[in-house]
Design an enzyme around this catalytic site. Sequence first.
Site, PDB file in Angstrom:
ATOM      1  N   GLU A 354      35.624  56.960  28.888  1.00  0.00           N
ATOM      2  CA  GLU A 354      36.537  57.591  28.141  1.00  0.00           C
ATOM      3  C   GLU A 354      37.776  56.872  27.693  1.00  0.00           C
ATOM      4  O   GLU A 354      38.261  56.902  26.434  1.00  0.00           O
ATOM      5  CB  GLU A 354      36.996  58.913  28.711  1.00  0.00           C
ATOM      6  N   GLU A 357      36.731  54.598  24.899  1.00  0.00           N
ATOM      7  CA  GLU A 357      36.579  55.461  23.566  1.00  0.00           C
ATOM      8  C   GLU A 357      37.862  55.696  23.031  1.00  0.00           C
ATOM      9  O   GLU A 357      37.803  55.693  21.737  1.00  0.00           O
ATOM     10  CB  GLU A 357      35.709  56.667  23.902  1.00  0.00           C
ATOM     11  N   CYS A 373      34.994  66.894  29.572  1.00  0.00           N
ATOM     12  CA  CYS A 373      33.994  66.888  30.930  1.00  0.00           C
ATOM     13  C   CYS A 373      33.882  68.248  31.347  1.00  0.00           C
ATOM     14  O   CYS A 373      33.048  68.480  32.165  1.00  0.00           O
ATOM     15  CB  CYS A 373      34.932  66.028  32.038  1.00  0.00           C
ATOM     16  N   SER A 393      35.330  63.681  22.681  1.00  0.00           N
ATOM     17  CA  SER A 393      34.957  62.713  23.391  1.00  0.00           C
ATOM     18  C   SER A 393      33.281  62.961  23.405  1.00  0.00           C
ATOM     19  O   SER A 393      32.896  63.766  23.752  1.00  0.00           O
ATOM     20  CB  SER A 393      35.370  62.368  24.741  1.00  0.00           C
ATOM     21  N   LYS A 432      28.637  75.256  34.618  1.00  0.00           N
ATOM     22  CA  LYS A 432      27.782  73.785  34.877  1.00  0.00           C
ATOM     23  C   LYS A 432      26.445  74.326  34.923  1.00  0.00           C
ATOM     24  O   LYS A 432      25.560  73.489  34.790  1.00  0.00           O
ATOM     25  CB  LYS A 432      28.216  73.213  36.009  1.00  0.00           C
ATOM     26  N   GLU A 435      25.681  74.163  31.588  1.00  0.00           N
ATOM     27  CA  GLU A 435      25.498  72.934  30.888  1.00  0.00           C
ATOM     28  C   GLU A 435      24.076  72.190  31.380  1.00  0.00           C
ATOM     29  O   GLU A 435      23.540  71.543  30.425  1.00  0.00           O
ATOM     30  CB  GLU A 435      26.708  72.060  31.715  1.00  0.00           C
ATOM     31  N   GLU A 440      20.522  69.111  25.471  1.00  0.00           N
ATOM     32  CA  GLU A 440      21.502  67.704  25.370  1.00  0.00           C
ATOM     33  C   GLU A 440      21.298  66.832  26.735  1.00  0.00           C
ATOM     34  O   GLU A 440      21.524  65.667  26.552  1.00  0.00           O
ATOM     35  CB  GLU A 440      22.762  67.872  24.816  1.00  0.00           C
ATOM     36  N   CYS A 587      39.271  72.568  37.828  1.00  0.00           N
ATOM     37  CA  CYS A 587      38.208  72.858  38.529  1.00  0.00           C
ATOM     38  C   CYS A 587      38.614  73.596  40.129  1.00  0.00           C
ATOM     39  O   CYS A 587      37.684  74.420  40.447  1.00  0.00           O
ATOM     40  CB  CYS A 587      37.170  71.910  38.890  1.00  0.00           C
TER      41      CYS A 587
END
Lengths: 665, 642
Positions: A354, A357, A373, A393, A432, A435, A440, A587
Site C-alpha cells: 500500500e 502504491e 483493508c 487501493s 470478513k 469478503e 474476487e 477492528c
Amino acid sequence: MQKRNKNALITTSDEERQNNSTVQARREKEQAGMEASMATASDGSISANSKESASKRAQTLPGTAEQSKEPAEPKEMVTLQIDGITVEVEKGLSLLEAARNIGINIPSLCYLKDINEIGACRVCLVEIEGQRTLQASCVYPSVDGLIVRTNTARVRKARKRTVELLLSNHHRECTTCNRNLNCELQNVADDLAIRDIEPTGEVRRYEIHDNNPAIQRDYNKCIHCRRCEAICSKMQQCHVYSAQNRGFETVIAPAFMRDLGEVACIMCGQCVIACPVGSLTDKESMSPIWEILEDPRNHVVVQTAPSIQVTLGEEFGLPVGTVVTGKMVTALRRLGFDQVFATDFAADLTIMEEAHEFIGRFEEGRLPFLTSCCPGWIKFCEHFYPQFIPNLSTCKSPMSMFGALTRFYHGKKRDIDPERLFSVAIMPCTAKKYEAARPEHSDGKRPHIDYVLTTRELAMMIRQAGIDFAKLPDSEYDSPLGEYTGAGTIFGATGGVMEAALRTAYWAMTGGKKVENSPQEEVREQTVEFREIRGQSGLKISKVRLGDHEIKVAVAHGTGNARQILEAIIAGEKIDYVEIMACPGGCVGGGGQPVLGGRDHRKISLDYRHNRSDALYNIDYSKKLRNSHENATIQNLYKTYLDHPGSEKAHKVLHTAYRARNRWS
Amino acid sequence: MTLQKIQSLEDLNSIKEKTMPYLSLRLGAFGDDRTSQEKAEALASSPYNHSIMVCAGTGCLSSNSQKVKEQLLEEINKRHLADKVEIVKTGCFGFCELGPVVVIHPGAYFYCRIQPEDVQDIFDNHIEKGQAVQRLLYKNPTTHEITETMDENKFFHPQTRIALRNCGIINPEKMDEYIARDGYRALAKVLMEMTPSEVVKTVRDSELRGRGGAGFLTGRKWAFTAAVKQDYKYVVCNADEGDPGAFMDRSILEGDPHAVLEAMAIAGYAVGASEGYIYVRAEYPIAVARLEKAIEEATQKGLLGENILGSGFNFTVEIRLGAGAFVCGEETALLRSVTGQRGEPRSRPPYPAVQGLWDKPTLLNNVETYANIPQIILQGPQWYASIGTEGSKGTKIFSLAGKINNTGLIEVPMGTTLRTIVYEIGGGIPQGKSFKAIQTGGPSGGCLPAEHLDKPIDYESLTEIGSMMGSGGLIVMDESDCMVDIARFYLEFTQDESCGKCTPCRIGTKRLLEIVNRITEGNGKLEDLEILEELGHDIQEASLCGLGQTAPNPVLSTLHYFREEFITHIQDKRCPAGVCKALSRHEIDQEKCISCSICTKHCPVKAISGERKVKPFLIDPDICTNCGICVEKCPPKAILRR
Ligand SMILES: Cc1cc2nc3c(=O)[nH]c(=O)nc-3n(C[C@H](O)[C@H](O)[C@H](O)COP(=O)(O)O)c2cc1C
Ligand code: SF4
Ligand code: SF4
Ligand code: SF4
Ligand code: FES
C-alpha cells in the site's frame, strides 16, 4: 351570544386606541425583554435545551477546525432528588444516567448510550412527582427540583408487566439460543424476578433470515428495541432497518423484510453487537471447522486478526483490554489447528504494497488514495460512493492476502495436497465472512479462505472443547508467517493502518530514515500529528511531513464518519490519503467482537473500545520491530517469491478489483 | 372580487360594506341576535329576494348536492330569476345524514334530502308563491312532526356556534364573504393594536383549552412557545382528525377555511413565527381544495405573505398531506410526519414548544382550537370565558352518531348535559328502543351508562367518570348493542393503529384484544375480567404516547359500567344483545311459522333454507351473520334472537 356593536369595526377602548401609536415601540420592548422572561416562563418540564439539539442537527463539514476551538460552554448543573437522595447533575442528563451515578441501576433494554435513546421498551420506568403516568428514565432529562422514585410498588409492577409482555411474544428457547447467558432480556427478567407470564397469547412466528454469508436475523427473538436501526442509521448511516407495519405486526426490518444480503447492508455487524438479544447473530461456521479438524490428513492453517488477541479474553471473564496472544495460540493448537499464524504478518505485507502504491499515486497525482483493508468499508463504497472506486487501493485485505499466500506460497513450499489444505481465519468481523465469499478472493475454483470465525465463535469452540482458557500457558505463533511488527498489530485500531503506512512511507520518502523504537507518542509527534477537527474522534484530519512533501491525511471510523470525509472531498476538500474503517473504533469495535450484554457489563454503551485499542498500542510499544519494512520474513518473501512491492507477481497474488452496486445487490 | 391588495383596516371595511348586503338574508340561520328593526333594514338592503343555500360539505356532496345545485341554477335561468334569487354553495350545516341539505332565506327554511327532481316544486311553491314545500321539510322521525325553519328545529336550537359560526352562512370560497363576517379583522387588530404578549394574554384570559383531545390550556401553550428564544419558530395546525366518526375539523376547513388561516397568522404573530403548516389527511380532498384556494386568495390579497397590512409581519401557510394513520394525529408523530419521517411519537419533554418541527420551537393546535381564536380576539376573552363551565370555557363541537334520531355535527356550550344532547338535539333513540350507553371520546374514550345522562359535560367531568372529551365523538348505543363487542371494536382499532414503538401498547393492547375476543367467543373465564383491569391499568401507566395511555379506556369503562354483561358472556355463554356471533343465534319458532318464505327472500347471506308448505324453514347458524333483518320482516314474528 353577546351583542356586538355593528358599527364599531374593531372593539377597542379609548385607552387602547391611545396606545396604538406605540404598538411598534411596545412590541420592540417586548422582544428585548423576552430573554429575561424566558427563565420564568418555562416551567420545569419544558426546558429550553434546544440550543444543544440545534447544534446536533447542524451538518457542518470537516475542515472548519475553528469550530471545535470555541471554548466549551460551562455545563449547567441542576439538583434533583432520586429515591430521597439529593443529586447534582448536568442539566439534561437522563434520569437513568443520573441514577446510575449514585448507584441505582434502573433496568433498561432499548437504551444504548448516545446511540439509541428513544424510550421505546418502557422497562426503565420511574415515578416523577407531578406526572400522571410513569416516565421512561432513559429519555427523561434532569431538570431542577425533580422528585424521582425508582423503586415503588407502582414502578416495580409496571416494569414487570412490560417485561412479561415482551416475553409473552418471545420465542423463549434460551437453552438453544446464541445469546444464552449473555442476554439482556434474560438479565432483566431475572432482575425483576419474573416467574410467571400472564396473559399469554399469540406469539409471532417468522422464518429465520440468513440468505447471506455473515448475519442471521431471527425475528422471533426481536424485542423491537431498535438498537440495530439506530446504530445502522446514525453511526453507520446505511439506513438498512426501519419499523414496518403497525401494532402487534410491527417488525424492525430491512425494506420489505428482505434478507440483509438483498439490501445495501455492508455486513459490518454493528447491529449484531448492538442487539441485546439473540435476534441478530453470526451466521455460524463452527460445525464444518470441527469436521475438518477431525480428519488427521487435513492440514488446517489458521490466522488470527490483530485485534483478536486483545478481545478474546473478555469472553472468558478477563477485563476488557487484556492481552491474551499466547493463550489464544495455545488454545488454537489444542483445538487441532496445524499451523497458527498471525494476520498481523499480512498486515505488514499490506503496508509494503500500500505504501508503494500510495507513493506511486502521489507522484502521479491520482489522489485521494483510500485504504482497502476493511471489507465493510469496501461494500459501503461500492453501494453508496461508487465514484470513489478508482481511488481505492487495489490491495487485498490482510486476511485475503494471507489466504492467497497460504495456498500459493505456504502450501506449495510445504508441498501440501491442495485438497487437504484448509485455510481458516479468526476475525473480529462479520463482513470478513462476506469478503471470504466474494469471487474476487478466490482462484476461480476455491476461495482463498475456507472459513471465517468471529471472535465470539472462536470462544464458543474453546468452551465446547472444555478448555479452561484463563489457565492456559502461553505459546508462540508458528514460523515464518507468524512474524510481525508493531505496525501490523495496530491495524486493529482506528488510525493504525494510516500510522503503519506513514511509518513506512516516511522511511521510503526520506530515503531510508526511520523512526526507531521511539515511544509511541514520540513516533506520532515526529511523523503524524493528529488534529481533531470537530471534537469528535470519529473523524481526524492532519497534515504530515514526509521528507520534502507535506501530505494531508484523514482517518474515519464508522461509515457515517466516512460519509462526512467523502462528502468533504466531493465538496472540494483536498485530502491525499484516507484510512476508513467501517466499524467505530476500527477492528477492536468490529461486528464479530465479544458482545458485552452480560450482567457484568451493566453500563450499556459501546465506550469500551478505547480499552481494547490501548492494548493494541501497548503491544506495538513493546515490540522490538515497529515498522513493516523491517519484517525479515517479508523481506525474504519479496526476495524469493514476490520480487518487489507492486511487482507483477505481487499484483496477481495480492491485489484485487471492485464493482459498483445498487440498493439491492 | 378585487385583485388589489388589502392594506389597511379601511380596505377591510369597504369590502365588508360592499359584501354585507349579500349576506343579510342569510344571517337568520343560527341564533340571529339582530333586533327586528335591524333585520328589516338588512332585508331591505339585500339585492335578492331569496338566498338558496346548498350545502357543499363532504356529506352532502356525496349525496349529490352538486346535481341539486346545477338544477337550481338551471331553474333560475329558465325563470329569469338571476337578479332575484342567489344560489350559495356553503359549508356544512351539521345535519349531514339528511343531505343534500338546502336552506332557503329569508326564514331559514330547512329542506332535507333534496333531489334534482324536487327543484321545480321548490320554485313553483316556495320561491314563486311563498309557500314552503311541506313534503321536503324536516320531519321528526318519531313524532313525524314537520319543522319548517332552523330556528324552530330542536337540532339547531340549543346550539351556540363560535367555531362553526360561518358554516352554512358564507361561501367558503369567497374571501370577501368571510371578511364581511368580520374576517381578518382580528388579525388586523392584533397587528395594529396589540403586542405579541398582549395577544398571548388575551388567549390565556379566555381560558380556551385545546380541542384536539388533551384539553391543554391554549394560552399557556402559546406563552411557552413565545418564551423560547430562537431565531426561527413554526406554527402548525393539526387537521389529521383520525378519530373514526369525528368530522368537525373537516367541516370547519370546508366551511370556513379563512378562520383557521387567520388564527394561524395571529398565532404566528403571538409566538414569533412566520411559517405555518397545516397537516391534513389526504382523505379530505374537499377540505384541501378549499384550503388551497383560501391560501391562494389570502396571499394574493396580502393577508398572508410579506408585510401583512403594512405591519412588517410576515406569515405564510403550507399544506402537508397525511397518509391517514391515526397515530399521526399525536403531536410529536405529526411533526415527524411533516418532515417526511415515519409518523411515530417520541417521548416528551422536550415539548414541541421547545423542540418541534426541524427541532425548532413549534406551536401546534387543533383546527377547532384555532377556529375560536378570531372571535376571542374580537369579542374579548371575558366574553369567551363567560360561556361554558368553571374549568372548560366556550363551546365544543360534537359529532353525534349511532342509535339516535338526529345524527350530525353540533356545537354546544361546555357543560351541556348528555341528556340535552341525546334527547333534545339528537331527538332521542329511534324505534322506541331504550338508551343503553353513550361512547364519548372515540378510541381513547369510554362508554357511559344512563346514570350519567345528566352530567354537564366538560373535560374534567368526563375524565372523572372514566371517559374523555377526546375530539368530540359521541356514539349512542341502545339495547341492541353489545358492550363487550364495543370494547372489542375499539381495541381492534387501537391495536391496528398502534405505531408499535412501545411494548405496553404494541403487545399489551393485543393481549387485551385476545382476552375480549375469547369472551365474545364464549371461551372467557371470570379471572379474565381481573386481568383485563390490571393489564389495562398498566398499559395506561406505562405507554409512551396518548394512544397507548388511553387505549384501555373503552374496555375499562365498559367493564366498570356493564360488568354484568361480561359475566353473562362468560358464565351463561350468552350475548344478551345478540351481537356476538358465537354466543347468539337466530331461530325460527316452528309453531309460529306460517311457512311464507319471506325471511328467505330477505336474508342477505342466504342462511335460511326451506320450501313453502313443503320443507320447514331453518336458519343455518354457520352462515347467519345475526343481522336481524329476518326478525323484522317475519309477519308472525316467529324469528327469535337468543
Ligand atoms: C393517538 C393520538 C391521536 C391524536 N389525534 C389528533 C387529531 O387527529 N387531531 C388533533 O387535533 N389532535 C390529535 N391528538 C392530540 C394532539 O397530540 C395534540 O395534543 C393536539 O393536536 C394539540 O392541539 P390542541 O392543544 O389545540 O388540542 C391526538 C393525540 C393522540 C395521542
Ligand atoms: S434472546 Fe435471550 S431471552 Fe430470548 S431466547 Fe435468546 S437467550 Fe433467551
Ligand atoms: S433485532 Fe435486536 S437490536 Fe434490532 S430491534 Fe430487534 S432486538 Fe433490537
Ligand atoms: S403508545 Fe402505542 S402509538 Fe404510542 S408510542 Fe407506544 S406503540 Fe406507538
Ligand atoms: S424505554 Fe428506557 S430503556 Fe427502553
